[in-house]
Structure formats: structure tokens, C-alpha cells
Design an enzyme around this catalytic site. Structure first.
Site, PDB file in Angstrom:
ATOM      1  N   CYS A 372      -0.358  -4.177  -5.170  1.00 16.46           N
ATOM      2  CA  CYS A 372      -1.275  -3.951  -4.049  1.00 16.46           C
ATOM      3  C   CYS A 372      -2.658  -3.544  -4.511  1.00 16.46           C
ATOM      4  CB  CYS A 372      -0.696  -2.912  -3.098  1.00 16.46           C
ATOM      5  SG  CYS A 372       0.778  -3.505  -2.245  1.00 16.46           S
ATOM      6  N   GLU A 374      -4.136  -0.913  -5.869  1.00 12.08           N
ATOM      7  CA  GLU A 374      -4.827   0.348  -5.612  1.00 12.08           C
ATOM      8  C   GLU A 374      -4.800   1.274  -6.812  1.00 12.08           C
ATOM      9  OE1 GLU A 374      -1.391   0.262  -5.310  1.00 12.08           O
ATOM     10  OE2 GLU A 374      -1.190   0.970  -3.249  1.00 12.08           O
TER      11      GLU A 374
END
Length: 677
Positions: A372, A374
Site C-alpha cells: 500500500c 505507506e
């Protein structure tokens, strides 16, 4: 299970009659937050009943503070039980009121024997990264076996294709001895590693696999829940690896080979005993083969949708590694068509924490990102996350107080090693954590960007102060990075928040579609209460979809926000809050905004560390997670639907929690899961 720390029973009992402030109450007064909790996080207890939210809060806090106490006692550090009780009570209260939560994986397993008795944090880790640059002549398969084992534990893993630069030759091994695969996670992983090494090391032999010890399809899996898929997914993976290498003796290992093996491992895991997994594949900006990995005209087998011979390209989100100033013009067309590749600025990643601060080069060893995007990570490093909810707070001072306990949860997880020695060496050196915030878009719409920037800047400084004091007390290093924006998803539904920096897809009024197994005892309750229930289009024989009409606090839907504003909000979070990265999937209108992709990439070059895109267009897919409705349709639903008494569900008339994998989001989760794979 014996834990070294427990909240006082009378304190916990005082919450049992309190109403839980679940998010997203629907038109009937039922809460989608509570329904999501029952489906995903409420475990069956030994007496057959389901955990209540109070039970989960108690389990999480007891597990968290037990890890702290165990660490203090083991290392003969100061520990004050009275002080810990006071701290734990406030942490419990703020968790109960959904001001913060662990990530989904923490809600599911913190305080269970898997974590606190086995002393293993692997099940708590959201995501990881491994570089194939770590392939060695002695053990070429090492990064692939890490990818497979972590994925089988529900950890989303990022991977790159740099192993192709290490000049590996493919060999033609002879047939070796029989290999009876044991019915364990380690057995599956070892079989794959042995097979890969047979083709990439000289004078090796390929084992003749036997699968009779692997439990048959449908057998319950006690540790992680769900049922076994039998040996077929593993056998298919073995056969695919044979097909990749056979007849190619003397050739060099290619980037496509690495991509194929990585994706096929993911398919095996998803088709096996873990129903959700995710991969990120990082490649080079100038590699045409990489950019065409999802092009059916170039690689039809990878992109096949034939049910008898399905492809595997869908398994990973693909991103290119770039530097500020690179010419991205040749990838813009692909992004505007299907959203890929994503873009990762590794130079910014390594030089900077928050972009408002001077470069510090703390993360100079970073090799890639989790699926993802992050958390920047070294090879074999995992990430420890935690979530806070901005709009659950009355004031900045209230939010600062919540940050103490959210930060402390994530830091506590770093006290517990995984079973991977190389991972532990990195994680204990970096102590990297990611304190995240959700509801960012709603907060900005309601209170304005100046207030958002103030909360972000002040909150970041609070976390740095806590990190200094708690690291000193625990006798460990300060964290190399501490803040992030994760995409959230399921856990933000519990609190009724917009996920991460994303606007809620449905806006103020929407239908939220949730999938349930057909045997789930909650399904008849929804039917009796007049909810719309349909067979799931992708697996009608096993799954049903229930539609919940919601009125949210959102002022705008993602469709109402321009691609420029979405990028701007992510850049603000990268500048003022996240010293890791901001996970942002910028949705855009295919008809009106696709020509702006190149412009926004150029405008925000150097203002983000990662970004991916998702075309919206006007296409409507069956049973989408969010479908906008109007106020009249919502009011009509209030007259038709009935409240549901879930006491029977809590009493045990329900399935066990399905748990969560990696970063729990509709955008990041690989959704194309075919029953015939």
C-alpha cells in the site's frame, strides 16, 4: 492464557453496559461498524460465545501492556503496576470510544496465544518488503521463500526485480529423490524454495513431490481461521515454476521470470489457506518488459481470464522507481488507461522524513515499499502500524492525548521479535513504526486546511517527544520514522471515518456492500430485516452481498473532488505529518481528467514519496463496495428496514472472525480472487 498484566475487572465491567459509539449507523439504526466488527474481528471464545467490543478492547490492552511489562522484567527495567493501570485504563477508554485502534491485524490477534505465548510479532505486522537483490548463489530462493511465508501469515509484501542484475544462470537439473511435503506452512515454503534452487544452482536435482500428507480441502485451520484448500494450489505453483525454467538451460534469469515467480506465489497463497494477500512489484522506469507485464497483447498468458488457464498478472500492484526530475511522460498513457504503474520516488524517500523538515538521510538503506506504499522499508523489514481518527476528537489537546496511546501501541509491538532473524536485526535497529490518521479528507472539509496542518504539525511533535521518553525508559533506540498515512479501510468503518487521506467513495448518502459467506448465521437476520441481499457475482454458490444504506458525515464524495485537490491533500499530509509515506490512490474521471495525469505528476514531483492512480470512468461494476444514493432513497430505506438484535450473534450463533490481512483496504486489496484458481 496467562498474561503478566490485566486491567482491573471492576474497571472493565463498568463498560459492559455502555453503548459502543460505532460508526456508520444505517437507515434502520443498525451500525455497519458493529456488523464489520462481528464479521471481521470478534473471535469465538472458548465457551462458544463471540467477543464483544469490550472483550476485544480488554484483550488488546492486556496484551499490549503485558508485552511492556515482560520487556521491563526481562531486562530488569523499572515497572510500576499502579502507574501502568492508570495508563492502561486511559488507553482502554480511548480505544473503546474509537479514538484510536490497532490495525486490523492487531485487533484480531493482540493478546492471543499466537502473539503473547509464542512471543512472535509476525502476525501483528501489516506489511513487508524484500529485494531480490538479496538472492545469493548459495540460496537464490531466499527472497521468494520470505515472500511466500510472510504472505501465508497474511502479511502484504513488496518485492522488486533487481535479482536479474546478479547474473543468475538457469540450469537443467536431473530428477531427484521423492519429497513428501509436510502439512505445515514451513513445508509448503520449503518445497518452493527447494524447487527454485534446483534450477538456479549448478549440480542440483529437482525433487519429486508427493502431497498426500497435506490436509484435504475443507479442513478447518485452527490458528488463522478459515478452511484448507487442499494441495492443489501448491501443486499448480510447482508446475508453473517447472514451466518457467524447463528447456532454458544456459539462459539468464530475467526480470519477467522474477515477476512471474513472485506473482504465482501470491496466487498460490490467495488460492490456498489465506483468502486475502497483496503484493507490490517495483521495476525500472526504462524497462519496457516491466511496463508491459499487464498488457495482454504482449503477455497473453500472464493476463488470461480463461477459467481453465487463468493468468497471474493481477496479483501485484506494479510501480516504477524514479527520482525527482525523471521524465515520466512515457508512462502517463498507461496510467490513464488502467492506473498503473504507480510512482515511487526513492530519492525523496531516502533523504527525507516529513517534507517540511530538512533532509536527514535517516532512511538511506530503504530498498522499497510495502503493497500500500505507506512505509518505506529495507529488504526483509516489516512495518508496525496503528490508527487514529481525527474527527473523534473535540480538540487538539484531546487528539494529542490519544496519540500517546496509539504511539505506545506501535512502539510496544517492536519489543517482540518475529521468527525471522534477519528481519529482527533490521527492525530492532530501525524501530520503524507508522502512527496513522484517518478522516483526513472529512476533517479538511469540515474544519479547513489550516486547522488540519496545525493538528498534523503539533501531533508530529508530540510523537517525537513521546518517542524520546519511552525509548529511554524501554532501553531501546528511538524510531527511525514514526508517522504515516495508511489507506485504512475496514478499521475506519468501525469508527465511521473516511479512510486515510481519501474522500469517502459514497459521499453523504451511499449503499455499502459487504460480502458474507452463505453459511454465516448473520445472513438470515439481514434477510428478515428486509435488507437487499444478492448472490455475489464472483462466487454466487458460496457468498452473498448485503447492501446497507448509510448517511455519513462526509461533505463530498471522491467524485466531487478534482485530481488536483486529491494530490494536494496527500502532499499536505506528506509535508506536515508523515515521515514515512502517504498511501494515496488518486481516483480520476476517465472522461474529464485523464489528460491531467501528466500535469499533476509534474506539478507534484518531489512533493510526495509515492502515488498511484485509479480510473473511475463511468463504468459500473456489479456490487461495488460503495454506490451513491440520494436523500430520498435513504429516507425510503428508513421506512422499510428493521433494527436487528445481535444478542444471539454474540451468544455464539455466528461464524468466527475472518481476521484481516496486511493494510485492509478496498483500494489496495487484490480483489480478483477466482474460486477455480
Amino acid at each position: 492464557m496467562a498474561l503478566s498484566f490485566r486491567l482491573a475487572d471492576e474497571y472493565v465491567s463498568s463498560y459492559r453496559e455502555k453503548a459502543v459509539p460505532w460508526g456508520y449507523k444505517d437507515a434502520a439504526g443498525n451500525s455497519v461498524g458493529e456488523i464489520t466488527f462481528l464479521r471481521t474481528y470478534s473471535r469465538l471464545k472458548l465457551d462458544g460465545t463471540k467477543e464483544t467490543w469490550v472483550d476485544v478492547c480488554e484483550r488488546v490492552i492486556n496484551g499490549m501492556y503485558s508485552l511492556q511489562k515482560d520487556h521491563a522484567k526481562t531486562n530488569r527495567l523499572p515497572w510500576n503496576d499502579a502507574k501502568a493501570q492508570a495508563s492502561a485504563k486511559e488507553a482502554f477508554d480511548r480505544l473503546f470510544n474509537l479514538k484510536w485502534t490497532p490495525p486490523g491485524r492487531g485487533l484480531w490477534v493482540m493478546g492471543t496465544p499466537l502473539v503473547n505465548e509464542q512471543r512472535n510479532s509476525a502476525a501483528l505486522q501489516n506489511c513487508a518488503f524484500v529485494s531480490t537483490e538479496s538472492m545469493t548463489k548459495i540460496n537464490p530462493a531466499k527472497p521468494f521463500t520470505f515472500l511466500m511465508e510472510a504472505s501465508m501469515l497474511g502479511v502484504g509484501v513488496g518485492i522488486d526485480d533487481k535479482g536479474a542484475d546478479k547474473d543468475f544462470t538457469i540450469y537443467e537439473p536431473q530428477e531427484g529423490d521423492t519429497y513428501v511435503i509436510p502439512d505445515t506452512r514451513e513445508g509448503w515454503v520449503d518445497s518452493v524454495g527447494t524447487l527454485i534452487n534446483a534450477y538456479l544452482r549448478p549440480d542440483s536435482k529437482t525433487p519429486v513431490f508427493r502431497y498426500e500428507e497435506i490436509r484435504p480441502a475443507g479442513t478447518p485451520i485452527k490458528t488463522f481461521g478459515g478452511t484448507a484448500a487442499g494441495h492443489e494450489p501448491l501443486e499448480r505453483l510447482h508446475n508453473h515454476i517447472h514451466r518457467i525454467f524447463k528447456g532454458r538451460g544456459g539462459e539468464k534469469l530475467t526480470r519477467k521470470d522474477i515477476a512471474d515467480i513472485g506473482n504465482l506465489i501470491g496466487v498460490c497463497v490467495v488460492s490456498g489457506n489465506v483468502r486475502r494477500s497483496a503484493e507490490l512489484l517495483m521495476g525500472r522506469l526504462d524497462d519496457k518488459d516491466f511496463l508491459n507485464l499487464k498488457n495482454p497483447a504482449v503477455y497473453p498468458e500472464r493476463n488470461s481470464y480463461d477459467s481453465k488457464n487463468p493468468g497471474w498478472a493481477w496479483m501485484s500492484n506494479n510501480s516504477v522507481e524514479v527520482c525527482v526530475g525523471d521524465d515520466l511522460s512515457h508512462i502517463v498513457e498507461g496510467i490513464s488507461l488502467n492506473g498503473e504503474p504507480g510512482v515511487i520516488w526513492m530519492d525523496v524517500t531516502r533523504k527525507y522524513g516529513r517534507l517540511i523538515d530538512p533532509p536527514n538521510n535517516k532512511d538511506w538503506r530503504a530498498a522499497g515499499y510495502n503493497p500500500c506504499a505507506e512505509q518505506s522499508l529495507e529488504s526483509f523489514e516489516c512495518c508496525t502500524l496503528v490508527e487514529t481518527y481525527l474527527n473523534r476528537h473535540e480538540s487538539l489537546d484531546d487528539y494529542k492525548r490519544t496519540l500517546k496511546f496509539a504511539y505506545l501501541y506501535a512502539k510496544t509491538v517492536t519489543l517482540l521479535p518475529t521468527h525471522w532473524e534477519e528481519t529482527n536485526a533490521i527492525m530492532q535497529r530501525n524501530r520503524r513504526i507508522g502512527t496513522s490518521m484517518s478522516g483526513v479528507a472529512n476533517f479538511a472539509d469540515i474544519k479547513g486546511l489550516p486547522a488540519l496542518r496545525e493538528w498534523m504539525d503539533a501531533g508530529y511533535q508530540v510523537i517525537q517527544n513521546y518517542d524520546k521518553s519511552y525509548s529511554e525508559w524501554l532501553g531501546i533506540r528511538e524510531s527511525i520514522k514514526t508517522t504515516t498515512i495508511k489507506p485504512s479501510g475496514t478499521v475506519s468503518i468501525l469508527a465511521g471515518e473516511s479512510p486515510g487521506v481519501h474522500w469517502t467513495p459514497g459521499g453523504e448518502y451511499f449503499l455499502r456492500a459487504i460480502r458474507f459467506a452463505n453459511e454465516d448465521p448473520m445472513l438470515p437476520l439481514f434477510k428478515m430485516a428486509n435488507y437487499r441481499v444478492e448472490p455475489a457475482s464472483e462466487s454466487p454458490d458460496t457468498t452473498s452481498v448485503v447492501f446497507f444504506p448509510i448517511k455519513s458525515q462526509a461533505k463530498r464524495s471522491e467524485k466531487d473532488v478534482s485530481v488536483f485537490e486529491k494530490m494536494s491533500l496527500a502532499a499536505a499530509a506528506q509535508r506536515h505529518w508523515s515521515d514515512n509515506s502517504v498511501s494515496v490512490t488518486v481516483s480520476f474521471n476517465m472522461e474529464t481528467e485523464k489528460d491531467h495525469i501528466g500535469t499533476v505528476l509534474h506539478m507534484f514531483d518531489g512533493q510526495l514519496k509515492t502515488v498511484s492512480f485509479l480510473p473511475m470512468g463511468n463504468a459500473v461494476y456489479p456490487q461495488m463496495p460503495y454506490t451513491q444514493i440520494n436523500a430520498e432513497e435513504y429516507e425510503e430505506a428508513t421506512m422499510k428496514l428493521f433494527p436487528i438484535d445481535f444478542s444471539g450473534v454474540y451468544a455464539g450463533l455466528a461464524s468466527d472472525a475472518i481476521g484481516e490481512a496486511y493494510c485492509t483496504t478496498d483500494a489496495c486489496e487484490v480483489k480478483l480472487i477466482r474460486d477455480n484458481q
